[in-house]
Design an enzyme around this catalytic site. Structure first.
Site, PDB file in Angstrom:
ATOM      1  N   LYS A 259       0.844  -1.207   0.000  1.00 28.79           N
ATOM      2  CA  LYS A 259       0.000   0.000   0.000  1.00 28.79           C
ATOM      3  C   LYS A 259       0.870   1.245   0.000  1.00 28.79           C
ATOM      4  CE  LYS A 259      -3.890  -2.299   2.195  1.00 28.79           C
ATOM      5  NZ  LYS A 259      -4.497  -2.763   3.429  1.00 28.79           N
TER       6      LYS A 259
ATOM      7  N   GLN B 291      -4.890  -1.335   9.487  1.00 34.63           N
ATOM      8  CA  GLN B 291      -4.760  -2.688   8.926  1.00 34.63           C
ATOM      9  C   GLN B 291      -5.409  -3.700   9.884  1.00 34.63           C
ATOM     10  OE1 GLN B 291      -3.384  -3.469   5.824  1.00 34.63           O
ATOM     11  NE2 GLN B 291      -4.162  -5.522   6.256  1.00 34.63           N
TER      12      GLN B 291
ATOM     13  N   ASP C  53     -11.364   3.083   4.076  1.00 35.72           N
ATOM     14  CA  ASP C  53     -11.797   1.686   4.013  1.00 35.72           C
ATOM     15  C   ASP C  53     -13.326   1.590   3.968  1.00 35.72           C
ATOM     16  OD1 ASP C  53     -10.099  -0.424   3.686  1.00 35.72           O
ATOM     17  OD2 ASP C  53      -9.552  -0.587   5.805  1.00 35.72           O
TER      18      ASP C  53
END
Ligand code: NDP
Length: 305
Positions: free
Chosen positions: A54, A98, A121
């Site tokens: 990422k 994460q 997200d």
């Protein structure tokens, strides 16, 4: 029939190019550089690989990457304090925690502490509610990637019959909401669904997000249907021989048995190289979208739902 192989890797590269072009314009016209903060708690090897990837791709499209690697023993209070700092940092437009988090940390509490406008997200309860009510939201990356691939294939999804296998908050449920938003007739199947093969056989669109290697086979698929395989499963591959320490080598497979599904489907995403690359590309797209919204600027077209 031999299905068209949907090239998610190429599509994701195209999304990244569009993001990079938008980032260049933001810098040139407004002196703004979108920034993405990724927070990793602990040393889970798979998570470390994802975070590295990422960060690398964030920099490649010209955005700023802020990586925060915290010890496994980090307290919930310390993590919440970091999120508070990132929420208030004007250089940070997107925040990604994460997952999974260590068990002593309440994931829901942490996710809901993120400023919804920076929740790239799309897991914050506000974004879930906005998506569910058809309002502008941050959309979870994997379902957004699947939607982009399906829109590209079909043009319009209106009136299609879609079956989503899996009802998780990160893939199954938002995927179903997005397909409903595009006027599909949507069925959500799960582990208690009766006669799953018969349910799947009704569908023009099958999205498999189960986590069971090669569960969906060609005899479940309506001829000509489009199959989107979200699953990422590592299985032993004796044909590849043994590792140096004598263990069987492994390979990645999806939730669909590619060979038999491809004989019946009209199009299918492979694993790897299908949905997987779209997830990070959509994270970058969401970050640039969040940056534009934060600054009251026009959003990039075609990079959100
Ligand atoms: P979860 O484990 O959270 O959810 C799995 C879902 O599948 C559940 O709703 C479960 O039903 C359902 N299920 C399990 N077994 C069966 C069965 N035998 N028949 C029908 N339904 C079943 O998984 P995620 O949604 O997080 O992930 C799904 C897959 O997608 C995984 O392989 C994961 O690695 C992959 N993934 C890939 C991403 C990418 O970037 N490509 C990103 C995220 C995930 P129930 O609710 O009844 O238990």
């Amino acid at each position: 029939m031999t299905a068209l192989r949907i090239d998610g890797k190429a599509f994701a590269a195209n999304v990244r190019t569009q993001v990079a072009e938008h980032v260049t314009r933001l810098k040139a016209d407004h002196d703004i550089t979108p920034g993405l903060a990724v927070v990793l708690v602990g040393e889970d090897p798979a998570s470390q690989v994802y975070v590295r990837s990422k960060g690398k791709q964030t920099v490649e499209v010209g955005m700023k990457s802020f990586e925060h690697k915290l010890d496994r023993d980090t307290t919930e209070a310390d993590l919440l304090a970091l999120i508070d700092r990132l929420n208030n940092d004007p250089a940070v437009h997107g925040i990604l925690i994460q997952l999974p988090l260590p068990s002593h940390i309440d994931s829901d509490l942490v996710i809901n502490a993120i400023d919804p406008a920076k929740d790239v997200d799309g897991f914050h309860i506000s974004n879930v509610g906005l998506l569910g009510t058809g309002q502008k939201s941050m959309v979870p990356c994997t379902p957004l990637g699947c939607l982009m691939l399906l829109r590209d294939h079909f043009g319009s999804l209106s009136g299609k019959s879609a079956v989503v296998i899996g009802r998780s908050n990160i893939v199954g449920k938002p995927m179903a909401q997005l397909l409903l938003g595009d006027s599909c007739t949507v069925t959500i199947a799960h582990s208690r669904t009766a006669d799953l093969p018969a349910v799947v056989r009704q569908a023009d669109i099958v999205v498999a997000a189960v986590g069971r290697p090669e569960m969906v086979t060609g005899d479940w698929i309506k001829p000509g249907a489009v199959v989107v395989d979200v699953g990422i499963n590592r299985i032993e591959a004796p044909e590849k021989g043994l590792t140096e320490d004598g263990k069987a080598k492994t390979r990645l497979v999806g939730d669909c048995d590619y060979a038999s599904c491809a004989e019946v489907a009209g199009a299918i995403t492979p694993v790897p190289g299908g949905v997987g690359p779209m997830t990070i590309a959509c994270l970058l797209a969401n970050t640039v979208t969040a940056c534009c919204r934060a600054n009251g600027l026009a959003e990039p077209q075609g990079l959100t739902a």
